[in-house]
Design a protein around this motif. Structure first.
Motif, PDB file in Angstrom:
ATOM      1  N   LEU A  68       0.946  -1.206  -0.029  1.00 21.55           N
ATOM      2  CA  LEU A  68      -0.274  -0.153  -0.007  1.00 21.55           C
ATOM      3  C   LEU A  68       0.808   1.443  -0.018  1.00 21.55           C
ATOM      4  CD1 LEU A  68      -2.679  -0.885   2.595  1.00 21.55           C
ATOM      5  CD2 LEU A  68      -3.079  -0.459  -0.009  1.00 21.55           C
ATOM      6  N   ARG A  69       1.928   1.122   1.126  1.00 21.37           N
ATOM      7  CA  ARG A  69       2.780   1.802   0.718  1.00 21.37           C
ATOM      8  C   ARG A  69       3.096   2.437  -0.676  1.00 21.37           C
ATOM      9  NH1 ARG A  69       8.833   1.836   4.723  1.00 21.37           N
ATOM     10  NH2 ARG A  69       8.252   0.601   2.566  1.00 21.37           N
ATOM     11  N   ALA A  70       3.561   1.860  -1.672  1.00 18.42           N
ATOM     12  CA  ALA A  70       3.895   1.913  -2.538  1.00 18.42           C
ATOM     13  C   ALA A  70       2.764   2.603  -3.676  1.00 18.42           C
ATOM     14  CB  ALA A  70       4.580   0.757  -3.219  1.00 18.42           C
ATOM     15  N   GLY A  71       2.220   2.070  -3.526  1.00 18.97           N
ATOM     16  CA  GLY A  71       0.905   2.636  -4.324  1.00 18.97           C
ATOM     17  C   GLY A  71      -0.189   3.256  -4.169  1.00 18.97           C
ATOM     18  N   ALA A  72      -0.268   3.904  -2.894  1.00 17.97           N
ATOM     19  CA  ALA A  72      -1.264   4.750  -2.336  1.00 17.97           C
ATOM     20  C   ALA A  72       0.538   6.490  -2.095  1.00 17.97           C
ATOM     21  CB  ALA A  72      -1.792   4.845  -1.312  1.00 17.97           C
ATOM     22  N   ASP A  73       1.193   5.879  -1.295  1.00 18.41           N
ATOM     23  CA  ASP A  73       1.917   7.216  -1.300  1.00 18.41           C
ATOM     24  C   ASP A  73       1.470   7.782  -0.305  1.00 18.41           C
ATOM     25  OD1 ASP A  73       4.716   8.649  -1.343  1.00 18.41           O
ATOM     26  OD2 ASP A  73       3.780  10.082  -2.597  1.00 18.41           O
ATOM     27  N   ARG A  74       1.941   9.304  -0.237  1.00 19.13           N
ATOM     28  CA  ARG A  74       1.582  10.220   1.116  1.00 19.13           C
ATOM     29  C   ARG A  74      -0.015   9.967   1.283  1.00 19.13           C
ATOM     30  NH1 ARG A  74       4.468  13.631   2.636  1.00 19.13           N
ATOM     31  NH2 ARG A  74       3.117  14.943   3.696  1.00 19.13           N
ATOM     32  N   ASP A  75      -1.246   9.323   0.171  1.00 22.69           N
ATOM     33  CA  ASP A  75      -2.374   8.584   0.894  1.00 22.69           C
ATOM     34  C   ASP A  75      -2.679   7.968   2.413  1.00 22.69           C
ATOM     35  OD1 ASP A  75      -3.069  11.030  -1.066  1.00 22.69           O
ATOM     36  OD2 ASP A  75      -3.977   9.372  -2.589  1.00 22.69           O
ATOM     37  N   LEU A  76      -1.748   7.757   1.839  1.00 22.26           N
ATOM     38  CA  LEU A  76      -1.960   6.039   3.200  1.00 22.26           C
ATOM     39  C   LEU A  76      -1.597   7.191   4.969  1.00 22.26           C
ATOM     40  CD1 LEU A  76      -1.781   3.439   4.586  1.00 22.26           C
ATOM     41  CD2 LEU A  76       0.315   2.343   3.561  1.00 22.26           C
ATOM     42  N   THR A  77      -2.857   7.344   5.577  1.00 22.66           N
ATOM     43  CA  THR A  77      -2.554   8.367   6.105  1.00 22.66           C
ATOM     44  C   THR A  77      -2.895   7.464   7.637  1.00 22.66           C
ATOM     45  OG1 THR A  77      -5.094   8.300   6.227  1.00 22.66           O
ATOM     46  CG2 THR A  77      -3.804  10.569   5.202  1.00 22.66           C
ATOM     47  N   ALA A  78      -3.024   6.296   7.118  1.00 23.13           N
ATOM     48  CA  ALA A  78      -3.014   4.975   8.592  1.00 23.13           C
ATOM     49  C   ALA A  78      -3.459   3.849   8.385  1.00 23.13           C
ATOM     50  CB  ALA A  78      -4.809   5.489   9.746  1.00 23.13           C
ATOM     51  N   PHE A  79      -2.102   2.941   9.063  1.00 21.66           N
ATOM     52  CA  PHE A  79      -2.417   1.721   9.092  1.00 21.66           C
ATOM     53  C   PHE A  79      -1.702   0.705  10.136  1.00 21.66           C
ATOM     54  CE2 PHE A  79      -0.971  -2.735   8.617  1.00 21.66           C
ATOM     55  CZ  PHE A  79      -1.402  -3.017   7.093  1.00 21.66           C
ATOM     56  N   GLU A  80      -3.243   0.337  11.417  1.00 21.07           N
ATOM     57  CA  GLU A  80      -3.099  -0.087  12.917  1.00 21.07           C
ATOM     58  C   GLU A  80      -3.328  -1.502  12.882  1.00 21.07           C
ATOM     59  OE1 GLU A  80      -3.065   2.524  15.978  1.00 21.07           O
ATOM     60  OE2 GLU A  80      -2.257   3.552  13.831  1.00 21.07           O
ATOM     61  N   TYR A  81      -2.600  -1.501  13.002  1.00 17.09           N
ATOM     62  CA  TYR A  81      -2.451  -3.650  13.304  1.00 17.09           C
ATOM     63  C   TYR A  81      -3.144  -4.199  14.787  1.00 17.09           C
ATOM     64  CZ  TYR A  81      -0.828  -8.236  14.295  1.00 17.09           C
ATOM     65  OH  TYR A  81      -0.270  -9.526  14.455  1.00 17.09           O
ATOM     66  N   LEU A  82      -4.003  -4.407  14.561  1.00 14.37           N
ATOM     67  CA  LEU A  82      -5.112  -5.630  16.066  1.00 14.37           C
ATOM     68  C   LEU A  82      -4.180  -7.055  15.901  1.00 14.37           C
ATOM     69  CD1 LEU A  82      -6.837  -2.861  14.806  1.00 14.37           C
ATOM     70  CD2 LEU A  82      -7.927  -4.062  16.461  1.00 14.37           C
ATOM     71  N   PRO A  83      -4.639  -7.856  17.125  1.00 15.79           N
ATOM     72  CA  PRO A  83      -4.419  -9.072  17.070  1.00 15.79           C
ATOM     73  C   PRO A  83      -5.663  -9.707  17.415  1.00 15.79           C
ATOM     74  CG  PRO A  83      -3.786  -8.240  19.422  1.00 15.79           C
ATOM     75  CD  PRO A  83      -4.032  -7.416  18.638  1.00 15.79           C
ATOM     76  N   ALA A  84      -5.977 -10.750  17.267  1.00 16.83           N
ATOM     77  CA  ALA A  84      -7.696 -11.258  17.437  1.00 16.83           C
ATOM     78  C   ALA A  84      -7.901 -11.430  18.255  1.00 16.83           C
ATOM     79  CB  ALA A  84      -6.874 -12.643  16.812  1.00 16.83           C
ATOM     80  N   PHE A  85      -6.898 -11.127  19.666  1.00 16.67           N
ATOM     81  CA  PHE A  85      -7.733 -11.208  20.958  1.00 16.67           C
ATOM     82  C   PHE A  85      -8.055  -9.534  21.357  1.00 16.67           C
ATOM     83  CE2 PHE A  85      -6.165  -9.784  25.541  1.00 16.67           C
ATOM     84  CZ  PHE A  85      -7.212 -10.326  26.402  1.00 16.67           C
ATOM     85  N   GLY A  86      -7.145  -8.985  20.019  1.00 18.78           N
ATOM     86  CA  GLY A  86      -7.892  -7.111  20.386  1.00 18.78           C
ATOM     87  C   GLY A  86      -9.227  -7.534  20.309  1.00 18.78           C
ATOM     88  N   LEU A  87      -8.752  -7.900  19.066  1.00 21.91           N
ATOM     89  CA  LEU A  87     -10.436  -7.615  18.606  1.00 21.91           C
ATOM     90  C   LEU A  87     -11.514  -8.644  19.331  1.00 21.91           C
ATOM     91  CD1 LEU A  87     -12.689  -6.365  15.932  1.00 21.91           C
ATOM     92  CD2 LEU A  87     -11.865  -8.571  15.286  1.00 21.91           C
ATOM     93  N   ASP A  88     -11.688  -9.680  19.819  1.00 24.49           N
ATOM     94  CA  ASP A  88     -12.367  -9.940  20.594  1.00 24.49           C
ATOM     95  C   ASP A  88     -12.160  -9.439  21.614  1.00 24.49           C
ATOM     96  OD1 ASP A  88     -12.202 -12.232  18.751  1.00 24.49           O
ATOM     97  OD2 ASP A  88     -10.772 -13.501  20.073  1.00 24.49           O
ATOM     98  N   ILE A  89     -11.458  -8.640  22.258  1.00 23.82           N
ATOM     99  CA  ILE A  89     -12.211  -8.041  24.077  1.00 23.82           C
ATOM    100  C   ILE A  89     -12.577  -6.712  23.299  1.00 23.82           C
ATOM    101  CG2 ILE A  89     -10.747  -9.003  25.947  1.00 23.82           C
ATOM    102  CD1 ILE A  89      -8.870  -6.112  24.865  1.00 23.82           C
ATOM    103  N   VAL A  90     -12.124  -6.156  22.182  1.00 20.40           N
ATOM    104  CA  VAL A  90     -13.011  -4.981  21.856  1.00 20.40           C
ATOM    105  C   VAL A  90     -14.743  -5.623  21.765  1.00 20.40           C
ATOM    106  CG1 VAL A  90     -13.824  -3.174  19.804  1.00 20.40           C
ATOM    107  CG2 VAL A  90     -10.856  -3.742  20.592  1.00 20.40           C
ATOM    108  N   LEU A  91     -15.406  -6.226  20.985  1.00 24.13           N
ATOM    109  CA  LEU A  91     -16.022  -7.144  20.379  1.00 24.13           C
ATOM    110  C   LEU A  91     -17.158  -6.836  21.924  1.00 24.13           C
ATOM    111  CD1 LEU A  91     -16.130  -8.890  16.792  1.00 24.13           C
ATOM    112  CD2 LEU A  91     -16.505  -6.442  17.854  1.00 24.13           C
TER     113      LEU A  91
END
Length: 483
Positions: free
Chosen positions: A244-267
């Motif tokens: 994405l960085r190569a294709g979108a360049d400065r238009d890529l404003t965020a790339f946030e990572y979550l593990p499976a456990f992280g999404l589980d507790i959010v839900l």
């Protein structure tokens, strides 16, 4: 014969005479909120809390306290996460009353604000002028700009706009002797000697007290697109980011990572959150593309990039927000994760960074080492994947005593920080050093670098009056833990 007033009483009388009695707080119940930091890991003590309303009043307080031999700690919104604003005696200087926007210049694309302006208010002022101030994180509604600069805060927009340091054009700073350095310039280029502002940004109030700043503004994005994707591993997340960085360049404003456990507790704990994808995945990424260019189409760009990634087997599943409300709902899955982890139980937190190329290795190695050290431990490594910053947090095993688990903090520091150091990373990415990492910095910091830091501290604050005991200590100020 009348006995002279104690030196502390004389100091308080002088402060009341200049600031007004209403702005020199000594009542224990009123002072109490200023003594405990956000995570409630440390409790401090203070002679008083003072609330100056101008740079001149801050300078007066500093001169008075220095003359009386009394230490000082500057506070903004007191939202720090490392104990950097916890007083260990002396006077707390609250900058909350210094909350004026001094000026905004749309041609210079700059805004001049006092240190007590709330971060969201800076954003609102920029938006009213058709511009963007990009610094943003969860406590933006209560954090104040002086604290954000003193800690070199990061947040969710670092990938496109940089840390707080990258957004500063000029500063006004009260020094340890009460002199005021006026560096409030909006220049984009100034090589007339040392770049002094960068000494104070990130210094956590140990070298001087920031009272005002000139900040960079940017064109407001005209369009944006947010996606949430399911991935097989951290390695897949890195490969997708690089693509994405190569294709979108400065238009890529965020790339946030979550593990499976992280999404589980959010839900489980996040009010109103909805499962974004039908299936389960080992890892997730929240991606935002945004553009200030007329005619740009981030949605089409996102759809094409993710379709190709799915076809290539890099992405397992994805959803794209169809409206601003859906974009915000996807962002909520990431932004509510810290609160969800708190609701899940006690957690041992690490704010670290490693070179981007080593992120998957760090996540896998550190997770395996921590899980081997404590059966049942639940690892929640999440965060700003695009700039190498991971909040590597550890949730207590189900049913384990909270205090017993938190008592293992130092042991897990050693495990996690050893992995970070081995990969050429930093044990303090965006939250600062404060108290919680002061001793860790001594263990992992470069000896020459630490000596230079002490030299700077001794030169600018030789009596160790400004936020003593934080970052690099010139004297012994042991952390005061909560019972």
């Amino acid at each position: 014969m009348t006995q002279p007033a104690p030196p502390q009483d004389t100091l308080l009388d002088a402060l009341r005479a200049r600031l007004g009695a209403a702005h020199v707080l000594t009542d224990p119940d009123t002072v109490a909120p200023y003594l405990v930091e956000e995570r409630k890991l440390y409790r401090g003590t203070a002679l008083a809390v003072v609330r100056p309303a101008s740079t001149e009043e801050v300078a007066f307080v500093v001169r008075a306290c220095s003359g009386a031999g009394v230490p000082m700690v500057a506070q903004g919104g007191n939202t720090g996460l490392t104990g950097g604003g916890v007083p260990q005696g002396g006077v707390v200087i609250s900058l909350a009353r210094m909350d004026r926007v001094r000026g905004l210049d749309p041609v210079d694309a700059s805004i001049t604000v006092e240190a007590g302006v709330i971060l969201s208010a800076v954003q609102d002022a920029a938006e009213a002028a058709g511009l963007l101030f990009p610094l943003s994180y969860a406590s933006r509604g209560s954090a104040r700009i002086g604290g954000a600069l003193a800690t070199n805060a990061g947040g969710i927009a670092v990938l496109a706009y940089g840390n707080a340091r990258d957004l500063v054009l000029g500063l006004e700073v009260v020094l340890a002797d009460g002199r005021v350095w006026n560096g409030l310039k909006s220049l984009r280029k100034d090589n007339a000697g040392y770049d002094l502002k960068h000494l104070f940004v990130g210094s956590e109030g140990t070298l001087g007290i920031i009272t005002a700043a000139v900040l960079k503004l940017f064109p407001r994005p005209l369009s944006r697109c947010v996606a949430f994707v399911g991935l097989a591993s951290p390695r897949a997340a890195l490969d997708l980011f690089v693509r994405l960085r190569a294709g979108a360049d400065r238009d890529l404003t965020a790339f946030e990572y979550l593990p499976a456990f992280g999404l589980d507790i959010v839900l489980r704990h996040g009010h109103g959150t909805v499962r974004p994808l039908s299936g389960d995945h080992a890892a997730y990424a929240l991606i935002e593309l945004a553009s200030a260019r007329p005619g740009a189409d981030p949605r089409a760009e996102m759809e094409a990039a993710l379709a190709a990634a799915i076809e290539d087997g890099l992405v397992e599943d994805a959803t794209i927000g169809a409206s601003a409300a859906q974009d915000d709902a996807l962002w909520a899955l990431r932004e509510t994760l810290p609160e969800a982890q708190t609701r899940e139980g006690a957690s041992i937190k690490h704010d670290v960074s490693v070179p981007l190329s080593r992120l998957p290795e760090f996540l896998e190695t550190a997770r395996a080492a921590c899980e081997a050290a404590m059966p049942g431990l639940r690892v929640c490594g999440f965060g700003h994947f695009g700039d190498g910053n991971i909040h590597f947090n550890l949730s207590q095993p189900v049913g384990m005593d909270r205090a017993a688990f938190l008592g293992e903090w130092q042991r897990f520091n050693r495990i996690v920080h050893d992995v970070v150091a081995g990969l050429g990373g930093s044990i303090a990415a965006e939250h600062g050093v404060g108290l919680i990492k002061r001793d860790e910095l001594q263990r992992y910091g470069d000896p020459v670098g630490l000596a230079l830091m002490r030299t700077l501290k001794a030169a600018l604050d030789p009596e160790d009056r400004l936020n003593p005991g934080k970052v690099v200590a010139l004297s012994d100020h042991p952390p005061q833990a909560l019972p």
